[in-house]
Write a protein that holds these residues in place. Sequence first.
Motif, mmCIF file in Angstrom:
data_model
loop_
_atom_site.group_PDB
_atom_site.id
_atom_site.type_symbol
_atom_site.label_atom_id
_atom_site.label_comp_id
_atom_site.label_asym_id
_atom_site.label_seq_id
_atom_site.Cartn_x
_atom_site.Cartn_y
_atom_site.Cartn_z
ATOM 1 N N MET A 1 0.833 -1.178 0.000
ATOM 2 C CA MET A 1 0.000 0.000 0.000
ATOM 3 C C MET A 1 0.884 1.250 0.000
ATOM 4 S SD MET A 1 -2.666 1.403 2.892
ATOM 5 C CE MET A 1 -1.423 1.699 4.109
ATOM 6 N N ILE A 2 0.397 2.255 -0.670
ATOM 7 C CA ILE A 2 1.048 3.565 -0.696
ATOM 8 C C ILE A 2 0.023 4.565 -0.172
ATOM 9 C CG2 ILE A 2 2.052 5.351 -2.160
ATOM 10 C CD1 ILE A 2 2.611 3.065 -4.223
ATOM 11 N N LYS A 3 0.459 5.423 0.739
ATOM 12 C CA LYS A 3 -0.450 6.458 1.234
ATOM 13 C C LYS A 3 0.261 7.798 1.171
ATOM 14 C CE LYS A 3 -3.441 7.928 4.965
ATOM 15 N NZ LYS A 3 -3.867 7.720 6.348
ATOM 16 N N ILE A 4 -0.375 8.741 0.449
ATOM 17 C CA ILE A 4 0.202 10.075 0.273
ATOM 18 C C ILE A 4 -0.876 11.137 0.476
ATOM 19 C CG2 ILE A 4 1.997 9.322 -1.335
ATOM 20 C CD1 ILE A 4 0.219 10.449 -3.618
ATOM 21 N N ARG A 5 -0.443 12.369 0.576
ATOM 22 C CA ARG A 5 -1.343 13.532 0.581
ATOM 23 C C ARG A 5 -0.992 14.346 -0.660
ATOM 24 N NH1 ARG A 5 -4.506 17.179 3.873
ATOM 25 N NH2 ARG A 5 -4.775 15.412 5.239
ATOM 26 N N ILE A 6 -2.033 14.750 -1.405
ATOM 27 C CA ILE A 6 -1.807 15.561 -2.601
ATOM 28 C C ILE A 6 -2.511 16.899 -2.451
ATOM 29 C CG2 ILE A 6 -1.463 13.592 -4.133
ATOM 30 C CD1 ILE A 6 -4.366 14.093 -5.153
ATOM 31 N N ARG A 7 -2.039 17.856 -3.235
ATOM 32 C CA ARG A 7 -2.629 19.196 -3.203
ATOM 33 C C ARG A 7 -2.939 19.648 -4.626
ATOM 34 N NH1 ARG A 7 1.143 23.708 -1.374
ATOM 35 N NH2 ARG A 7 1.245 22.372 0.433
ATOM 36 N N HIS A 8 -4.046 20.377 -4.729
ATOM 37 C CA HIS A 8 -4.399 21.085 -5.953
ATOM 38 C C HIS A 8 -4.965 22.426 -5.519
ATOM 39 C CE1 HIS A 8 -5.572 21.749 -10.076
ATOM 40 N NE2 HIS A 8 -6.765 22.124 -9.646
ATOM 41 N N ASP A 9 -4.349 23.490 -5.985
ATOM 42 C CA ASP A 9 -4.691 24.841 -5.535
ATOM 43 C C ASP A 9 -4.566 24.879 -4.008
ATOM 44 O OD1 ASP A 9 -5.038 25.694 -8.150
ATOM 45 O OD2 ASP A 9 -7.180 25.225 -8.140
ATOM 46 N N ASP A 10 -5.631 25.235 -3.313
ATOM 47 C CA ASP A 10 -5.577 25.314 -1.848
ATOM 48 C C ASP A 10 -6.215 24.103 -1.173
ATOM 49 O OD1 ASP A 10 -4.325 27.768 -1.946
ATOM 50 O OD2 ASP A 10 -6.208 28.897 -1.908
ATOM 51 N N HIS A 11 -6.485 23.046 -1.936
ATOM 52 C CA HIS A 11 -7.175 21.878 -1.401
ATOM 53 C C HIS A 11 -6.205 20.700 -1.301
ATOM 54 C CE1 HIS A 11 -10.108 24.543 -3.186
ATOM 55 N NE2 HIS A 11 -11.087 23.898 -2.605
ATOM 56 N N GLU A 35 -8.417 16.118 -14.477
ATOM 57 C CA GLU A 35 -7.870 16.666 -15.725
ATOM 58 C C GLU A 35 -8.514 16.056 -16.965
ATOM 59 O OE1 GLU A 35 -3.599 16.322 -15.621
ATOM 60 O OE2 GLU A 35 -3.535 17.025 -13.561
ATOM 61 N N GLY A 36 -9.572 15.300 -16.800
ATOM 62 C CA GLY A 36 -10.211 14.624 -17.922
ATOM 63 C C GLY A 36 -9.999 13.133 -17.800
ATOM 64 N N ARG A 37 -10.971 12.370 -18.209
ATOM 65 C CA ARG A 37 -10.931 10.915 -18.044
ATOM 66 C C ARG A 37 -9.750 10.257 -18.758
ATOM 67 N NH1 ARG A 37 -13.169 8.339 -13.947
ATOM 68 N NH2 ARG A 37 -15.370 7.942 -14.062
ATOM 69 N N ASP A 38 -9.375 10.781 -19.912
ATOM 70 C CA ASP A 38 -8.308 10.146 -20.689
ATOM 71 C C ASP A 38 -6.928 10.726 -20.414
ATOM 72 O OD1 ASP A 38 -10.162 8.447 -21.889
ATOM 73 O OD2 ASP A 38 -10.598 9.899 -23.470
ATOM 74 N N ALA A 39 -6.865 11.819 -19.696
ATOM 75 C CA ALA A 39 -5.575 12.461 -19.406
ATOM 76 C C ALA A 39 -4.896 11.765 -18.222
ATOM 77 C CB ALA A 39 -5.789 13.930 -19.080
ATOM 78 N N ALA A 40 -3.574 11.747 -18.254
ATOM 79 C CA ALA A 40 -2.829 11.211 -17.116
ATOM 80 C C ALA A 40 -3.047 12.131 -15.923
ATOM 81 C CB ALA A 40 -1.349 11.116 -17.455
ATOM 82 N N GLN A 41 -3.428 11.563 -14.808
ATOM 83 C CA GLN A 41 -3.710 12.349 -13.613
ATOM 84 C C GLN A 41 -2.413 12.542 -12.826
ATOM 85 O OE1 GLN A 41 -6.853 13.572 -13.296
ATOM 86 N NE2 GLN A 41 -7.251 12.492 -15.189
ATOM 87 N N SER A 42 -2.063 13.775 -12.564
ATOM 88 C CA SER A 42 -0.887 14.052 -11.755
ATOM 89 C C SER A 42 -1.252 15.101 -10.709
ATOM 90 C CB SER A 42 0.286 14.519 -12.609
ATOM 91 O OG SER A 42 -0.012 15.739 -13.231
ATOM 92 N N ALA A 43 -0.473 15.099 -9.638
ATOM 93 C CA ALA A 43 -0.749 16.048 -8.562
ATOM 94 C C ALA A 43 0.520 16.282 -7.757
ATOM 95 C CB ALA A 43 -1.851 15.510 -7.654
ATOM 96 N N LEU A 44 0.528 17.374 -7.024
ATOM 97 C CA LEU A 44 1.640 17.693 -6.151
ATOM 98 C C LEU A 44 1.520 16.864 -4.879
ATOM 99 C CD1 LEU A 44 4.109 19.491 -5.490
ATOM 100 C CD2 LEU A 44 2.493 21.081 -4.422
ATOM 101 N N VAL A 45 2.555 16.085 -4.596
ATOM 102 C CA VAL A 45 2.588 15.275 -3.377
ATOM 103 C C VAL A 45 3.121 16.156 -2.257
ATOM 104 C CG1 VAL A 45 3.580 13.235 -2.272
ATOM 105 C CG2 VAL A 45 2.990 13.166 -4.715
ATOM 106 N N THR A 46 2.306 16.373 -1.221
ATOM 107 C CA THR A 46 2.730 17.226 -0.107
ATOM 108 C C THR A 46 3.172 16.421 1.104
ATOM 109 O OG1 THR A 46 0.462 17.440 0.682
ATOM 110 C CG2 THR A 46 1.282 19.148 -0.825
ATOM 111 N N GLU A 47 2.789 15.155 1.143
ATOM 112 C CA GLU A 47 3.179 14.308 2.272
ATOM 113 C C GLU A 47 3.208 12.850 1.822
ATOM 114 O OE1 GLU A 47 4.795 13.873 5.662
ATOM 115 O OE2 GLU A 47 3.837 15.819 5.386
#
Length: 139
Positions: A1-11, A35-47
């Motif tokens: 298992m991998i557990k992370i926290r991600i951020r987008h804007d202020d959320h 980002e759309g169903r077919d787009a690769a989903q990426s996010a800023l990992v904060t933790e």
Amino acid sequence: MIKIRIRHDDHEIDIRFPISESELFAKLGEIHAVEGRDAAQSALVTEVYWPEEFSMLKDRFANLDELNYLGKRMESFDTLEYDQFLIGITKLDSKEVKDLIKLLIVIVMLVVGSKREDVFRNEVNPDRLFKSSKQTVIS
């Protein structure tokens, strides 16, 4: 298992991998990061909560589909494979998820190769070739 926290804007939101695609999109929707169903989903990992060896992902953008793939593969590891993978991570210079996937593939290939070798050794054991029910092994 991998557990992370991600951020987008202020959320921010916590995510555990592996995760189903629909659950991932629901989580991303909560922080307005789809980002759309077919787009690769990426996010800023904060933790990075688990495993700690993934801490190199902190404060970097990560491909969530790749993390999900890693999580799925890691679930199938036995203890030895898991330990080898975590040790391998500490030796990596890279901070990219794709390099973690490459390491994972190498570990799997090594383990599968060694298991295949064990099977071969057991099936074609020279001692068994020269053994009969009433004779001893010929040396």
